[in-house]
Design a protein around this motif. Sequence first.
Motif, PDB file in Angstrom:
ATOM      1  N   LYS A  65      14.134  26.140   2.575  1.00 43.34           N
ATOM      2  CA  LYS A  65      13.701  24.847   2.037  1.00 43.34           C
ATOM      3  C   LYS A  65      14.106  24.670   0.566  1.00 43.34           C
ATOM      4  O   LYS A  65      14.260  23.551   0.080  1.00 43.34           O
ATOM      5  CB  LYS A  65      12.170  24.832   2.136  1.00 43.34           C
ATOM      6  CG  LYS A  65      11.523  23.499   2.027  1.00 43.34           C
ATOM      7  CD  LYS A  65      10.133  23.689   2.546  1.00 43.34           C
ATOM      8  CE  LYS A  65       9.116  22.897   1.807  1.00 43.34           C
ATOM      9  NZ  LYS A  65       7.780  23.138   2.332  1.00 43.34           N
ATOM     10  N   SER A  66      14.290  25.765  -0.133  1.00 42.57           N
ATOM     11  CA  SER A  66      14.588  25.704  -1.564  1.00 42.57           C
ATOM     12  C   SER A  66      16.085  25.552  -1.848  1.00 42.57           C
ATOM     13  O   SER A  66      16.539  25.759  -2.969  1.00 42.57           O
ATOM     14  CB  SER A  66      14.061  26.967  -2.255  1.00 42.57           C
ATOM     15  OG  SER A  66      12.671  27.065  -2.114  1.00 42.57           O
ATOM     16  N   LYS A  67      16.836  25.173  -0.830  1.00 43.37           N
ATOM     17  CA  LYS A  67      18.283  25.013  -1.031  1.00 43.37           C
ATOM     18  C   LYS A  67      18.559  23.992  -2.130  1.00 43.37           C
ATOM     19  O   LYS A  67      17.749  23.062  -2.350  1.00 43.37           O
ATOM     20  CB  LYS A  67      18.955  24.590   0.281  1.00 43.37           C
ATOM     21  CG  LYS A  67      18.566  23.210   0.755  1.00 43.37           C
ATOM     22  CD  LYS A  67      19.205  22.921   2.101  1.00 43.37           C
ATOM     23  CE  LYS A  67      18.760  21.539   2.559  1.00 43.37           C
ATOM     24  NZ  LYS A  67      19.158  21.213   3.917  1.00 43.37           N
ATOM     25  N   ARG A 126       8.371  25.237  -3.203  1.00 37.86           N
ATOM     26  CA  ARG A 126       9.782  25.301  -3.598  1.00 37.86           C
ATOM     27  C   ARG A 126      10.003  26.359  -4.675  1.00 37.86           C
ATOM     28  O   ARG A 126       9.164  26.552  -5.553  1.00 37.86           O
ATOM     29  CB  ARG A 126      10.216  23.940  -4.143  1.00 37.86           C
ATOM     30  CG  ARG A 126      11.686  23.772  -4.293  1.00 37.86           C
ATOM     31  CD  ARG A 126      12.079  22.320  -4.592  1.00 37.86           C
ATOM     32  NE  ARG A 126      13.524  22.235  -4.568  1.00 37.86           N
ATOM     33  CZ  ARG A 126      14.232  22.047  -3.479  1.00 37.86           C
ATOM     34  NH1 ARG A 126      13.636  21.886  -2.324  1.00 37.86           N
ATOM     35  NH2 ARG A 126      15.553  22.008  -3.525  1.00 37.86           N
ATOM     36  N   HIS A 134       7.193  32.178   7.095  1.00 37.49           N
ATOM     37  CA  HIS A 134       7.098  31.257   5.948  1.00 37.49           C
ATOM     38  C   HIS A 134       7.942  31.682   4.756  1.00 37.49           C
ATOM     39  O   HIS A 134       8.382  30.828   3.976  1.00 37.49           O
ATOM     40  CB  HIS A 134       5.637  31.041   5.563  1.00 37.49           C
ATOM     41  CG  HIS A 134       4.977  30.061   6.482  1.00 37.49           C
ATOM     42  ND1 HIS A 134       5.251  28.709   6.448  1.00 37.49           N
ATOM     43  CD2 HIS A 134       4.119  30.243   7.502  1.00 37.49           C
ATOM     44  CE1 HIS A 134       4.562  28.096   7.385  1.00 37.49           C
ATOM     45  NE2 HIS A 134       3.858  29.011   8.053  1.00 37.49           N
ATOM     46  N   LEU A 191      14.671  25.044   9.896  1.00 43.31           N
ATOM     47  CA  LEU A 191      13.827  24.023   9.266  1.00 43.31           C
ATOM     48  C   LEU A 191      14.465  22.658   9.373  1.00 43.31           C
ATOM     49  O   LEU A 191      15.677  22.518   9.217  1.00 43.31           O
ATOM     50  CB  LEU A 191      13.717  24.312   7.771  1.00 43.31           C
ATOM     51  CG  LEU A 191      12.628  25.191   7.239  1.00 43.31           C
ATOM     52  CD1 LEU A 191      12.500  24.960   5.764  1.00 43.31           C
ATOM     53  CD2 LEU A 191      11.301  24.936   7.924  1.00 43.31           C
ATOM     54  N   ASP A 192      13.624  21.669   9.632  1.00 40.68           N
ATOM     55  CA  ASP A 192      14.090  20.287   9.537  1.00 40.68           C
ATOM     56  C   ASP A 192      13.013  19.587   8.712  1.00 40.68           C
ATOM     57  O   ASP A 192      11.942  19.273   9.239  1.00 40.68           O
ATOM     58  CB  ASP A 192      14.208  19.702  10.950  1.00 40.68           C
ATOM     59  CG  ASP A 192      14.681  18.262  10.923  1.00 40.68           C
ATOM     60  OD1 ASP A 192      15.006  17.784   9.824  1.00 40.68           O
ATOM     61  OD2 ASP A 192      14.720  17.636  12.004  1.00 40.68           O
ATOM     62  N   GLY A 193      13.260  19.427   7.439  1.00 38.03           N
ATOM     63  CA  GLY A 193      12.171  19.009   6.548  1.00 38.03           C
ATOM     64  C   GLY A 193      11.140  20.107   6.519  1.00 38.03           C
ATOM     65  O   GLY A 193      11.462  21.249   6.229  1.00 38.03           O
ATOM     66  N   ASP A 194       9.894  19.761   6.894  1.00 36.82           N
ATOM     67  CA  ASP A 194       8.858  20.798   6.957  1.00 36.82           C
ATOM     68  C   ASP A 194       8.670  21.342   8.371  1.00 36.82           C
ATOM     69  O   ASP A 194       7.835  22.218   8.597  1.00 36.82           O
ATOM     70  CB  ASP A 194       7.513  20.223   6.464  1.00 36.82           C
ATOM     71  CG  ASP A 194       7.477  20.190   4.952  1.00 36.82           C
ATOM     72  OD1 ASP A 194       8.225  20.977   4.328  1.00 36.82           O
ATOM     73  OD2 ASP A 194       6.722  19.373   4.396  1.00 36.82           O
ATOM     74  N   ALA A 238      11.260  30.366   5.661  1.00 34.37           N
ATOM     75  CA  ALA A 238      11.217  28.896   5.588  1.00 34.37           C
ATOM     76  C   ALA A 238      11.302  28.434   4.131  1.00 34.37           C
ATOM     77  O   ALA A 238      12.030  27.485   3.805  1.00 34.37           O
ATOM     78  CB  ALA A 238       9.940  28.373   6.247  1.00 34.37           C
ATOM     79  N   LEU A 239      10.589  29.115   3.246  1.00 34.92           N
ATOM     80  CA  LEU A 239      10.587  28.700   1.843  1.00 34.92           C
ATOM     81  C   LEU A 239      11.971  28.884   1.219  1.00 34.92           C
ATOM     82  O   LEU A 239      12.435  28.029   0.444  1.00 34.92           O
ATOM     83  CB  LEU A 239       9.533  29.501   1.069  1.00 34.92           C
ATOM     84  CG  LEU A 239       9.336  29.090  -0.385  1.00 34.92           C
ATOM     85  CD1 LEU A 239       8.854  27.644  -0.509  1.00 34.92           C
ATOM     86  CD2 LEU A 239       8.335  30.020  -1.074  1.00 34.92           C
ATOM     87  N   GLY A 297      20.388  27.551   1.355  1.00 38.26           N
ATOM     88  CA  GLY A 297      19.100  28.159   1.044  1.00 38.26           C
ATOM     89  C   GLY A 297      19.293  29.334   0.100  1.00 38.26           C
ATOM     90  O   GLY A 297      20.404  29.842  -0.064  1.00 38.26           O
TER      91      GLY A 297
END
Length: 505
Positions: A277-279, A233, A270, A391-394, A273-274, A286
């Motif tokens: 995921k860091s939204k 994150r 990735h 992304l949906d979770g990981d 994705a990161l 995001g």
Amino acid sequence: MHRDLNHPDIVIIGSGIGGATMAFGLANSDLKILILESGEQMPDSPDNDDQQKIFSQQHFKPDEVWFDKDNKAFRPGNYYYVGGNSKFYGAVLARYRQEDFEEMIHEGGVSPAWPFGYAELEPWYCAAEKLYRVRGDSQADPTEPPRSHPYAFAAIEDEADIAIVRRRLQKQGLSPYSLPLAVDIAQWSQSRKVPWDAHPHYFNGKFDAETAALSLTASHSNIQLLTGSKVIRLKTAADGGRIEEVVYQRNNQTCSVRPQLVILAAGAVHSAALLLKSKNARYPNGLANRSGMVGRNFMNHNCTAVVGFSHRYCNRSVYQKTFGLNDFYLSDGAGGYPLGNIQLLGRVSGQILKSSLPAAPGFALNYFSRHSIDFYAMSEDLPSPDNRIQLDGDKITLHWERNNWAAHTRLVKKLSNALKKCGFYFVMSKPFDKRTPSHQCGTVRMGIDPERDPLNSYCQAWEHENLYVVDASFMPSSAAVNPSLTIAAQALRVADHIMQHRLAK
Ligand SMILES: Cc1cc2nc3c(=O)[nH]c(=O)nc-3n(C[C@H](O)[C@H](O)[C@H](O)COP(=O)(O)OP(=O)(O)OC[C@H]3O[C@@H](n4cnc5c(N)ncnc54)[C@H](O)[C@@H]3O)c2cc1C
């Protein structure tokens, strides 16, 4: 001794071509740099030469699973080691063509212009070629862009049975050129009797992100590499867009650091994705994603393996991968649309064929391999916002619908015809699919418009002034050329920019 690296000035996430080259570019500063790499170092092991392990058992492939648009799981060939995917690469370190930086019209659509032209990157291409010790010959390729410096090392020579095919192609009026390669062939051949393409290695003569770039930072006390450290994150400051904290997992512990600058280089899938995921409440879509383009415009090249067979031809080569063809790069040869690049693959042995044809008897595959030659046809994959990772979770889902495929089919046909004229009366081809995301790029693109592009032309996030993304994500177009040299050149350019304008002490 590493000085106070608990409080680094800069954190680099990922040690692939983007991250490692960046570390090299910043090494001579007084900045404290921490590299967080999720993988470990590739060991020096007999497994690295074992084609059954590499291809049939997929020993080096991570257990990671991604999902396609139909929610079908697949295991991507995406590698997590110090040096990233370059531990496995074919070491073809080619410059994008000058025309690739301009808008180019393809049969399947438009390849957009870059925010700068070839001339801007040219000095950095020279620097990257020096760093990766590229061998080449710029004379034979009709599409070779202008160069301010020649290659420092002569091109790797064809093995005898490969030279025969080069001559036969020349007789047809084609212009085979020597591939620019980051390989010391004497060193490689001394220790190994396998090709380098798709073969992992330790320090055996292939120059990759680890052996060329990162190894040169080892003596710099301001740089520390932490392996087994997966960033999970990025946190922004409460009162603005700065990235305040980098959170990572190491040895089952959650740790964090608060650098002044964050350089994201986790690879095109990735890194996107990161950021997604860091939204957080302030950035609900995001980070760096006001444009909505983070994760979109995934590109990967349209690639096909093309194998020519003739019982009259005997291929005793070990590595094979020494020449390519750009005769159809800018047009089909008759004024039509661009088709792409052709280059030799690393030698495909009977053992490698076995991984695709497990039921076939070994002796037949060995016979076929001994009398065949293996090529790689590569066409541009055009950016489309619908081609994206989500992304949906990981869970990572990759939506990738091929485009510009008709041009690629034409390129494969051109190659097949040329091989037939060379005497290979049987030619077979097999496209690579989503399980081979080797040339992934475009998911956090740079550009001139903060409303359309997540990054500016120095790979700095428009919305987060202390965040840079320097892996293949930044590319606005994929061209039809292997990406690593361009990633490395841009990383050196960005490192220089940071040194000159931001954090130099
Ligand atoms: C078999 C094969 C052959 C290839 N041949 C060629 C070739 O001949 N020429 C060429 O130019 N290119 C080639 N490529 C492609 C080339 O290897 C890639 O384009 C290039 O390595 C991409 O570099 P990168 O920095 O964008 O990302 P990567 O190489 O993917 O590096 C990303 C790094 O980040 C790490 N990481 C990921 N997530 C995290 C996280 N959350 N936290 C911390 N670390 C993380 C990864 O472990 C990895 O080390 C080939 C690739 C393969 C697989």
